[in-house]
Design an enzyme around this catalytic site. Structure first.
Site, PDB file in Angstrom:
ATOM      1  N   ASP A   1      84.594  21.514 -16.846  1.00  0.00           N
ATOM      2  CA  ASP A   1      84.175  20.595 -15.762  1.00  0.00           C
ATOM      3  C   ASP A   1      83.342  21.478 -14.386  1.00  0.00           C
ATOM      4  O   ASP A   1      84.143  22.205 -14.299  1.00  0.00           O
ATOM      5  CB  ASP A   1      85.677  19.920 -15.469  1.00  0.00           C
TER       6      ASP A   1
ATOM      7  N   GLU B   1      80.076  20.590 -17.980  1.00  0.00           N
ATOM      8  CA  GLU B   1      79.521  20.262 -16.842  1.00  0.00           C
ATOM      9  C   GLU B   1      78.930  20.885 -15.651  1.00  0.00           C
ATOM     10  O   GLU B   1      78.990  21.969 -14.877  1.00  0.00           O
ATOM     11  CB  GLU B   1      80.012  19.034 -16.285  1.00  0.00           C
TER      12      GLU B   1
END
Length: 355
Positions: free
Chosen positions: A2, A59
């Site tokens: 993330d 990401e």
């Protein structure tokens, strides 16, 4: 991983550069995105991943320059295998942030797709292909049509558009069924996501008497709120769509009785089986659909998204109509497709050749 490009911060905790002090959309990301030690850290992660023959997906928001991203995913960099970038999912964000309106155009989608498909192929990089995830709403409602007449064919169209590109496709739960956004008639009390609710409270406080503005904002929530992807997964037509025998955190979408896994698995006309067919095509035509080049076709057309995939003597042409109306399209003479063999279609009356 993330927001992996946030792991290196500027030293000294400097203040962000704020050009408009009244704006709520100043992120100061120059101090925490793509920091000075980012690639040092990513190379350490890449070395560890290599020990286990594992692949990594990062990401990476607030970076869209290919020359910067290739530093993280280039074959010879030994950092990440691929990244999730935000260019497509941000293309309908307005000038005042995610929930301000912006009319996206086919030229926007074409430019973004062509940019990443071409750059990664030419520079030994690799794309992560996605349109939906836990932070994004449902594709069929956001950029297509979730009207009962069009929902299935629109969901299949997006499957074809995405699944035949170069890269690794990622499907979010329910995307393989064509699940749609929260219905338009649901009230704001149905929403649970704090991003949506906090923004709505601010809007109410500052625009309580502006009915038109409130309705415009609610429409943007219907298009883009994260809750659209967080309604319970639709397994079957039983209570709560078969997700739980208890009470879910929010109710299931109104269309769960017809749009569910039990109704679609094994039905050759369903969105699920269309996705299965797309994935089989990728395996059976691996050279051209996984490793072949990408070429945008008819870039100026506002209705049709068309592209070719090529490898050696093989050429596959993909044609997608994004509108609710019929579109007439003439294949450009520069496209050399010598055999007319239909591999996949989202319209059942068109005959598809056996693989």
């Amino acid at each position: 991983m993330d927001v992996i490009n946030f792991i290196s911060k500027a030293s000294g905790l400097p203040n962000a550069t704020v050009s408009d002090p009244s704006s709520k959309y100043q992120h100061g990301c120059e101090h925490y995105a793509n920091g000075p030690q980012l690639h040092e850290y990513l190379q350490q992660i890449g070395s560890l991943m290599n020990e286990y023959n594992a692949f990594s997906v990062g990401e990476m928001p607030w970076v869209s320059e290919p020359e910067e991203i290739i530093k993280s995913v280039g074959f010879d960099r030994a950092e990440l295998n691929m990244i999730l970038n935000f260019d497509i999912v941000d293309m309908d964000h307005g000038s005042k942030g995610k929930f301000s309106p912006k009319q996206w155009s086919m030229s926007d989608l074409k430019a973004i797709t062509n940019k990443w498909q071409s750059f990664m192929y030419q520079n030994d990089g690799w794309n992560a292909l996605y349109l939906e995830n836990h932070d994004q709403s449902r594709t069929v409602s956001r950029w297509g049509s979730d009207k009962p007449k069009f929902r299935n064919v629109a969901a299949k169209m997006f499957a074809t558009f995405l699944g035949l590109q170069s890269g690794t496709p990622f499907l979010y739960q329910g995307q393989e069924l064509g699940m749609s956004n929260i219905p338009e008639d649901w009230e704001m009390t149905e929403y649970r996501d704090l991003e949506t609710l906090n923004r709505w409270r601010e809007i109410i406080a500052s625009h309580a008497d502006d009915v038109r503005f409130l309705e415009t904002t609610k429409q943007q929530y219907r298009f883009k709120s994260r809750d659209n992807a967080r309604t319970p997964m639709q397994w079957d037509s039983s209570a709560h769509a078969g997700f739980t025998t208890g009470k879910p955190w929010m109710r299931v979408n109104n269309n769960y009785s017809t749009c569910n896994a039990a109704a679609q698995v094994g039905d050759p006309t369903s969105v699920f089986e269309h996705w299965a067919h797309i994935l089989r095509l990728r395996k059976d035509h691996r050279d051209v659909l996984v490793y072949g080049s990408f070429c945008l076709v008819d870039a100026q057309n506002d209705d049709i998204f068309a592209y070719t995939r090529r490898f050696g003597e093989q050429t596959i042409l993909v044609v997608a109509n994004s509108k609710e109306r019929e579109a007439r399209w003439t294949m450009p003479k520069l496209v050399d497709v010598r055999e007319e063999k239909l591999l996949v279609s989202n319209y059942p009356h068109l005959r598809v050749e056996a693989l």
